[in-house]
Structures are given as C-alpha cells and as structure tokens.
Design an enzyme around this catalytic site. Sequence first.
Site, mmCIF file in Angstrom:
data_model
loop_
_atom_site.group_PDB
_atom_site.id
_atom_site.type_symbol
_atom_site.label_atom_id
_atom_site.label_comp_id
_atom_site.label_asym_id
_atom_site.label_seq_id
_atom_site.Cartn_x
_atom_site.Cartn_y
_atom_site.Cartn_z
ATOM 1 N N ASP A 1 15.298 54.086 21.016
ATOM 2 C CA ASP A 1 15.330 54.726 22.341
ATOM 3 C C ASP A 1 14.067 55.535 22.624
ATOM 4 O O ASP A 1 13.943 56.127 23.698
ATOM 5 C CB ASP A 1 16.602 55.583 22.510
ATOM 6 C CG ASP A 1 16.773 56.642 21.417
ATOM 7 O OD1 ASP A 1 16.292 56.424 20.294
ATOM 8 O OD2 ASP A 1 17.397 57.677 21.694
ATOM 9 N N HIS A 2 13.113 55.520 21.683
ATOM 10 C CA HIS A 2 11.859 56.231 21.900
ATOM 11 C C HIS A 2 10.644 55.310 21.890
ATOM 12 O O HIS A 2 9.541 55.744 22.196
ATOM 13 C CB HIS A 2 11.680 57.349 20.861
ATOM 14 C CG HIS A 2 12.698 58.443 21.008
ATOM 15 N ND1 HIS A 2 12.406 59.659 21.548
ATOM 16 C CD2 HIS A 2 14.038 58.461 20.749
ATOM 17 C CE1 HIS A 2 13.517 60.406 21.592
ATOM 18 N NE2 HIS A 2 14.512 59.698 21.100
ATOM 19 N N ASP B 1 13.220 63.840 18.611
ATOM 20 C CA ASP B 1 14.549 64.357 18.287
ATOM 21 C C ASP B 1 14.439 65.262 17.051
ATOM 22 O O ASP B 1 13.639 64.995 16.153
ATOM 23 C CB ASP B 1 15.482 63.206 17.948
ATOM 24 C CG ASP B 1 15.709 62.247 19.109
ATOM 25 O OD1 ASP B 1 15.243 62.503 20.228
ATOM 26 O OD2 ASP B 1 16.336 61.191 18.874
ATOM 27 N N HIS C 1 17.546 64.664 26.429
ATOM 28 C CA HIS C 1 18.098 63.807 25.375
ATOM 29 C C HIS C 1 19.606 64.008 25.244
ATOM 30 O O HIS C 1 20.161 64.112 24.153
ATOM 31 C CB HIS C 1 17.406 64.059 24.026
ATOM 32 C CG HIS C 1 17.550 62.896 23.081
ATOM 33 N ND1 HIS C 1 18.547 62.821 22.142
ATOM 34 C CD2 HIS C 1 16.850 61.761 22.962
ATOM 35 C CE1 HIS C 1 18.428 61.701 21.463
ATOM 36 N NE2 HIS C 1 17.413 61.030 21.940
ATOM 37 N N HIS D 1 8.931 59.140 17.240
ATOM 38 C CA HIS D 1 9.520 58.530 16.040
ATOM 39 C C HIS D 1 9.988 57.117 16.353
ATOM 40 O O HIS D 1 10.053 56.720 17.517
ATOM 41 C CB HIS D 1 10.660 59.393 15.488
ATOM 42 C CG HIS D 1 11.865 59.531 16.380
ATOM 43 N ND1 HIS D 1 11.812 60.075 17.643
ATOM 44 C CD2 HIS D 1 13.164 59.196 16.182
ATOM 45 C CE1 HIS D 1 13.032 60.079 18.175
ATOM 46 N NE2 HIS D 1 13.867 59.543 17.315
#
Lengths: 301, 301
Positions: free
Chosen positions: A64-65, A210, A268, A60
């Site tokens: 942070d991804h 997430d 995570h 997504h």
Amino acid sequence: MKLTILGCYAATPRTFTNPTSQVLEIKNRLFLIDCGEGTQVQLRKNKIRFSKINHIFISHLHGDHFFGLVGLVSTFTLLNRASDLHIYGPKGIKEIIMLQLKLSNSWTNYGLFFHELESRESETIYEDDKVIVKTIPLKHRVYTNGFLFQEKIGARKLNLNAVQNFEIDKCYFQKIKNGSDITQDDGTIINNEVLSFDPLPAMSYAFCSDTVYNESIVPIIKNVDILYHESTFLQTEETLAKKTLHSTAKEAATIAALASVKQLILGHYSTRYESIEKFREEAKTIFKDVLLADDGKNFEF
Amino acid sequence: MKLTILGCYAATPRTFTNPTSQVLEIKNRLFLIDCGEGTQVQLRKNKIRFSKINHIFISHLHGDHFFGLVGLVSTFTLLNRASDLHIYGPKGIKEIIMLQLKLSNSWTNYGLFFHELESRESETIYEDDKVIVKTIPLKHRVYTNGFLFQEKIGARKLNLNAVQNFEIDKCYFQKIKNGSDITQDDGTIINNEVLSFDPLPAMSYAFCSDTVYNESIVPIIKNVDILYHESTFLQTEETLAKKTLHSTAKEAATIAALASVKQLILGHYSTRYESIEKFREEAKTIFKDVLLADDGKNFEF
C-alpha cells in the site's frame, strides 16, 4: 509549503479511498512521498503535472506504499519524459522495478536513479540550495523510514525604503541579502540590520508512516512545523496496533506533544471505522492542533 | 457465458479509463483475464466477489496488462482468502510476484500456484468438467498469448413429459442425461432421443490482445462465438500499428471474417481518439456483428 494528500487509507485501494501517497511542494519543488496503487490516477485527478516530479521517497516495501511506483515509472516513459527521476527507498526497490522493466522489455527513456536506504540511523538523503531531506528511522514490520523535509533559511529581505534613503547602488543588494554590512564612500558603516529584514522562517515537515508508537523519533522531529503521523487505529484497538506495529490516534498525538510540533496531521486510517472524525477527537485529548488527512485534501503552510 | 469489461484502454490508467482486465463467467466459474493497475478497484465497482476468482490469465508482461496483479494477490491475503489461486502467464510472472512478496515479508496465507507459459504453439493450460482453456500464440513486442475458452458440451436435457408418460424411475435420469437408451421391464427399448433433448450448444470465447494483424491465429479461433480482438488504432494509424505490433479496427474485423466468428468485440483503444464509435464504423465495413467493449460494460451470450 503545500501538501496534497493523494491517498491516506491503510491496506487495500477501494472505490473511494486510496493507499498512501502525497505530494509535498516546497519552493516550487515537488516531492512525491510513497506511491500506492492508483497514485498516477490520483495525480491526474489532483491536476499535478507529472513532469514536475523528480524525486520520489518510498517509506517501506509494503504494497500500500509502493505498488503504484512501477506504473508511474512506466507512464513517465510513455509521456516521453526527458529529465532524470530519483527514487529513494529501502534496499530492494531497485530490483523490483528493474525486474519488471526488463521482463516487459520497456526501459525508460530518461535517467532513472535509485538511492537505496539501509541505515538504521537518521541520515541526509537529499540536499539542494532550498531543501534538505533526512530519514526518520521508524519501527514497523519491515525496514521503514519516515522523511523530514526542512526548508533552508533563505536570503535576508531587502529593506527597500532604507536602501533608497541611503542611496545604495543596486550592485550591493545581493551582498546585503547575504547579511553583509555596507561601508559608504565617507567610511561610515551601515549595519545590515538597518538595510534588511530577517528572512522568512524555514518550514519543516515530517512524514511518519508506518510505525508503532516510538519515542526515539522525538529528537529528530523536535519542533517541526507539521508532523504527519500514522494513526491506523483508535485506542479501542490498542492491542492490535501493538501487534501489527501501527499507532493509535492518541499515540500519534503523544508523539506530537513530546516533540512540540506546531500541527499534527493524522492519516493511514484503517477502513474499519465509519468516520475519521473519531481520530481527531481522540488525538485532541492529548494535543491541540490536529488536522485530518483525506484523499484529495490540500494543506498550505 | 457472461463477460464483464473492467478495463479496455491501452497504455496508462486515467481518471475515467482503465487498462486491460476482464472477467469471464462460464457456468458459475470466474476467470480473470489480464490485470492492469486498478483492477481490484474495478472488481469492487463491478461488484464481483473476490473469493470467486480462482484462475487468472495474464496475456503478456506489459504493465497495462499485469501491474494490478501483485496488489490483487496481496489483497486476497488481507481478505483472509483460503482457497488456492492459479496464475497462468509468461515465464517471469512468478519471479515478479514472489520478489515483491518476499521483500514486503507478506507471504500469502492461501495456496498460490504459477503456471508459466513458454510455448510458441497453442496448448491446453486449463481443463475441468465444464471448461477447457487453450493459448492462442500472438505476435507482439514481447511473448504474448491470447486465450480460448471453450465450454464442454453438457449433459442432455431430460424430456420431463416423456419420462412421466413412460413412468421411468428417477434412478435412470442420470443415465438418460448421459445419452443411454432405457430398457423397460417388458424388454422394450426406448431410444434416448425420445426421453431427452440435445444439450445446449457449447459456447466459446477467444481473447486476443495485444497483437499485430496475424492470420496464423485463424485456425485456432475458427468459428468461435465471441472474439475479443484488440484494435488499438484506426486505419489512419496503420503504419503506427505495424510499428508497435498492434492492430487496427479494420484488421481485427478481417480476422473475425476469416475465422467466421459469430460476434466481434473490439477493445484496447488508444486514448488518442475522442470517440470509440469510429472503431465500430471502421470494423463494420468488413464484418457485420461488431460490439464495442467499454469499462464496466457487461455482455451476456
């Protein structure tokens, strides 16, 4: 199957923790999953050859991804990469990368292919002779997919003693591996089971991050060998987890139990907790086989 | 004036070297110059308070100078920043950042102001009561500016002995600092020079990276105290420097000599060289006072 955790902490990169990124190796293929800021340095530290990465999956568009993706794409150019690179991620990922390449006047010297995802249903997004990759629709604050990596069942293994005893010619070996019976010159049929062993079981890995606690993913990940499920929080922050559409360790373990997976890997983690051991303790109250991801850690299955 | 080098190596971030970013502190104001990938971690490592950064200057849109910006902007949000942030950089920087914030549905909770640059002439882009910042048009493969930071001459310093001897009331002190003479009750005039000292000399810092050897910047940076000039290569790679529009250490030193600067700091080293000491050696054949930037190094002037 080998999993290398490059980063598994939530939110911002810090001196000793990195945002999400991991490398899954299946039968000599390398799949990069998510690419937070600093991923290219983590790849170097973990001695993963850049040239072996041909497929990148982005869950997504939270920073942070994926904030490390444009840097990695650019570094591939500087390293004179020649082979194609395929990026799978939410619609918009192409515009983000191409805008930056355009404004820096730094086009790649290799083929760059985007496979943008929009479906709310699980779909097959990658397939070759060894591996198949499907999306796992997750519920988060933006459009998010997990990814299910399934090995394909390989060929049957030759029973070397049996083929020697029956004096079977080498030219039949591939046929036997493919499952065929063999008819001898005198007309006798030798059953395949006599000449070969079952193939190794096909492994499967599900990456789910997430996401809020979401039972609708259970049928998709049913019986997988390894489930990586986010556990940003502990149950003490259950309300915050609901509000931010994240999961607790207990919720991750509940999904693992419902899906009858073999092993659960947690990750995570919010950086608010002093030790990640508490995540395992909480998950173990629900599900037995819990592993903790940590930056630089390797898992072999 | 204090300069902290967060990163000063060309091209890609590596395990022990970082792309360009530096923090200049002038009279308790912090200016961040360039923001390569990993800058936010470098800020943490160098214990620089995120909340003190209100102005960020981006020289050009090559990745090693700005790929860390979107992550820093996002981290400010996660840290609940309240004060405004001003970003100065080439036209396009706003689109790059805003597109990513839009697609991640993560708008900042603080004021984010872009000051996009397009001029090919030197211009003043920032000014307050203590500092003025001007662009230094550079020649590189994309539109690029260096930045000239000039302290303003401060107030005169009170001569404490003199004001005591003349029994001058405190209410006149600011007037004296501003340079006024003082008339006593009996009509005698005391000259300001008797009551105060000259202010500290105003310092200046010029950041010039990335650029080919370019004498047209000399009038703009004439007599600056500190010149940071890129030296991606040594003279052995002179042809490559010309081709890629970068400079050699010797060329950086030549610019420093022509501009009669007090000190030269070299940086933006290609990672092809085993030791950066050779950059100093080469520059010293042309210019005397040469310093070497290195990640984590501080300079106080």
